[in-house]
Design a protein around this motif. Structure first.
Motif, short mmCIF file in Angstrom:
data_model
loop_
_atom_site.label_atom_id
_atom_site.label_comp_id
_atom_site.label_asym_id
_atom_site.label_seq_id
_atom_site.Cartn_x
_atom_site.Cartn_y
_atom_site.Cartn_z
N ALA A 355 0.62 -1.10 -0.20
CA ALA A 355 0.06 -0.27 -0.16
C ALA A 355 0.53 1.15 0.00
O ALA A 355 0.88 2.57 -0.47
CB ALA A 355 -0.93 0.58 0.62
N ASP A 356 1.61 0.83 0.40
CA ASP A 356 2.92 2.45 0.36
C ASP A 356 3.90 2.78 -0.54
O ASP A 356 3.33 4.08 -0.84
CB ASP A 356 4.31 1.79 1.62
N TYR A 357 3.75 1.59 -1.20
CA TYR A 357 4.91 1.86 -2.53
C TYR A 357 3.55 2.32 -3.71
O TYR A 357 3.66 2.87 -4.51
CB TYR A 357 5.12 0.27 -3.38
N LEU A 358 2.42 1.48 -3.77
CA LEU A 358 1.15 2.32 -4.22
C LEU A 358 0.37 3.73 -3.95
O LEU A 358 -0.08 3.77 -4.68
CB LEU A 358 0.30 0.96 -4.08
N ASP A 359 0.55 4.10 -2.63
CA ASP A 359 0.09 5.19 -2.05
C ASP A 359 -1.42 4.98 -2.19
O ASP A 359 -2.29 6.11 -2.57
CB ASP A 359 0.58 6.33 -3.18
N ALA A 360 -1.57 3.57 -1.47
CA ALA A 360 -3.64 3.47 -1.73
C ALA A 360 -3.79 4.73 -0.95
O ALA A 360 -3.22 4.38 0.61
CB ALA A 360 -3.22 2.07 -1.46
N HIS A 361 -4.63 4.83 -1.00
CA HIS A 361 -5.33 6.03 -0.04
C HIS A 361 -6.00 5.42 1.60
O HIS A 361 -6.03 6.26 2.28
CB HIS A 361 -6.44 6.83 -0.44
N ASN A 362 -6.39 3.89 1.16
CA ASN A 362 -7.22 3.86 2.62
C ASN A 362 -6.46 2.59 3.32
O ASN A 362 -6.88 2.35 4.43
CB ASN A 362 -8.56 3.52 2.32
N LEU A 363 -5.33 2.74 3.67
CA LEU A 363 -3.64 1.50 3.61
C LEU A 363 -2.88 2.43 3.94
O LEU A 363 -1.84 2.33 3.62
CB LEU A 363 -4.10 0.18 3.07
N GLN A 364 -2.99 3.68 4.99
CA GLN A 364 -1.60 4.38 4.11
C GLN A 364 -1.37 4.80 6.26
O GLN A 364 -0.89 5.42 6.98
CB GLN A 364 -1.78 6.29 4.54
N PHE A 365 -0.30 3.39 6.55
CA PHE A 365 -0.70 2.95 7.96
C PHE A 365 1.52 3.65 7.62
O PHE A 365 1.99 3.47 9.45
CB PHE A 365 -0.33 1.49 8.24
N LEU A 366 2.34 2.95 6.64
CA LEU A 366 4.35 3.09 7.39
C LEU A 366 3.99 4.22 6.78
O LEU A 366 5.25 4.86 7.19
CB LEU A 366 4.18 2.05 6.20
#
Length: 382
Positions: A355-366
């Motif tokens: 999610a971090d590498y994809l810049d997923a909006h709803n999974l910004q935990f790292l």
């Protein structure tokens, strides 16, 4: 700089101790004058000292991971922690075999020890090179192809779009494959075991695993290094995120009943179709120079390689963990709990990192790296 020096000092000490541990009896390693252990007692002495060094190195690596603002350095530090987890797991395996030999009263012979160490050390040497930073960084310099390639805006723009599309396809696919493997392990252990482990993540190994019955020193050290591997994995997330990760994984187990559905589950989480549309629109509307398109293209290629490297280590870790499941409870009474904890952490780490590498909006935990979308937006002003 002080944090970096602390890490490198600990890493070199750790690598020296590992090489000495695996060296044939009485054979000098060339590292600080150390020689291979000549008896089970000497092996236990060396392993005991190395266990303390291992704990220190994990702390130093975790500190650097949390303090270094450079996204590339953070990715490298994460890979080093994964390499260390694999090394600790290999040491644990080695010590278990030595303990079994000692219990069976097999004589300590140079040939036997050499065969046992050689069977493991080939992989360990590769891990140690990463830990002590002998392996070159995965950073990619501007390639000759790109430098000599077309400077036509439509050409470099189209190449960037293709690279973005590839990243948005490959990263979720690799996350699904590795994440599904960890998820399968969790399903095999059962929700009760996973829930017990997940509820205590981030509280420290001593709190999670407690004290086990005392056996011989080598068996005890086998346990110690299995726990050291867990600590290295836990350091990837840090205590706060680890606790949250446990909650999320239990939640996912309630939503995804079979591992084969994990890929579809991630598709909904990442929403890559929406991301792809946003990025392609941004690229097509940008008025940047050709150099910026090339720079963005090559940085995304680096992201892909960074992610591949980390997941290749996690795949190895997941395979290595399986041996813990077959160890009798008398030797490793908290084996299922240890496996549940590591599987939980790795599953969450794979999902959160992708999610971090994809810049997923709803999974910004790292939020450790400048992901695909941010790379494009940073390098291509509109």
């Amino acid at each position: 700089m002080q944090t970096e020096n602390s890490y490198l000092t600990s890493a070199e000490s750790y690598a020296s101790g590992v090489r000495e541990l695996f060296a044939p009896a009485g054979v000098a390693t060339g590292d600080r004058g150390g020689a291979g252990p000549a008896s089970p007692e000497a092996l236990a002495d060396k392993a005991e000292k190395l266990s303390a060094v291992s704990a220190t190195l994990t702390t130093a690596a975790a500190t650097r991971l949390s303090l270094d603002p450079d996204p590339v350095a953070q990715a490298h530090a994460s890979t080093q922690l994964l390499a260390k987890a694999m090394t600790d797991l290999e040491i644990s395996t080695y010590l278990l075999r030595a303990a079994e030999d000692e219990e069976a009263q097999i004589s300590w012979q140079k040939t036997t020890v050499q065969e046992r160490s050689v069977s493991i050390r080939g992989n360990v040497e590769d891990f140690l090179k990463i830990i002590v930073e002998e392996t070159p960084s995965d950073k990619l310099k501007q390639s000759d192809r790109a430098a000599a390639g077309s400077k036509e805006i439509p050409v470099v723009r189209n190449r960037l779009i293709q690279t973005v599309d590839g990243a948005l396809l490959l990263i979720p696919e690799r996350a699904a494959k590795t994440g599904q493997s960890a998820f399968s392990g969790l399903l095999g252990l059962g929700i009760t075991q996973v829930g017990q482990a997940a509820g205590q993540l981030g509280l420290g190994a001593a709190h999670l695993f407690g004290q086990a019955e005392k056996l011989s020193r080598l068996y005890q050290l086998f346990r110690d290094f299995a726990v050291r591997a867990y600590e290295s994995v836990a350091a990837l997330l840090g205590p706060t995120v680890a606790q949250f990760a446990g909650q999320k994984v239990v939640e996912w187990l309630g939503q995804v009943k079979e591992a084969k559905f994990f890929s579809g589950f991630l598709e909904k989480l990442y929403q890559t179709d929406q991301t792809k549309t946003l990025i392609n629109d941004w690229i097509n509307n940008s008025k940047s120079d050709w150099e910026n398109y090339v720079k963005a293209d090559e940085r995304i290629q680096v992201l892909i390689e960074e992610f591949r490297t980390q997941l290749s280590f996690i795949d190895k870790l997941l395979k290595g963990l399986k041996y813990l499941g077959g160890i009798p409870a008398a030797i490793l009474p908290y084996g299922p709990l240890l496996m549940a904890a590591v599987y939980t952490l790795l599953c969450a780490y794979v999902v959160f990192t992708a999610a971090d590498y994809l810049d997923a909006h709803n999974l910004q935990f790292l939020n450790r790296v400048i992901g695909v979308r941010q790379v494009v937006e940073t390098n291509l002003p509109i």
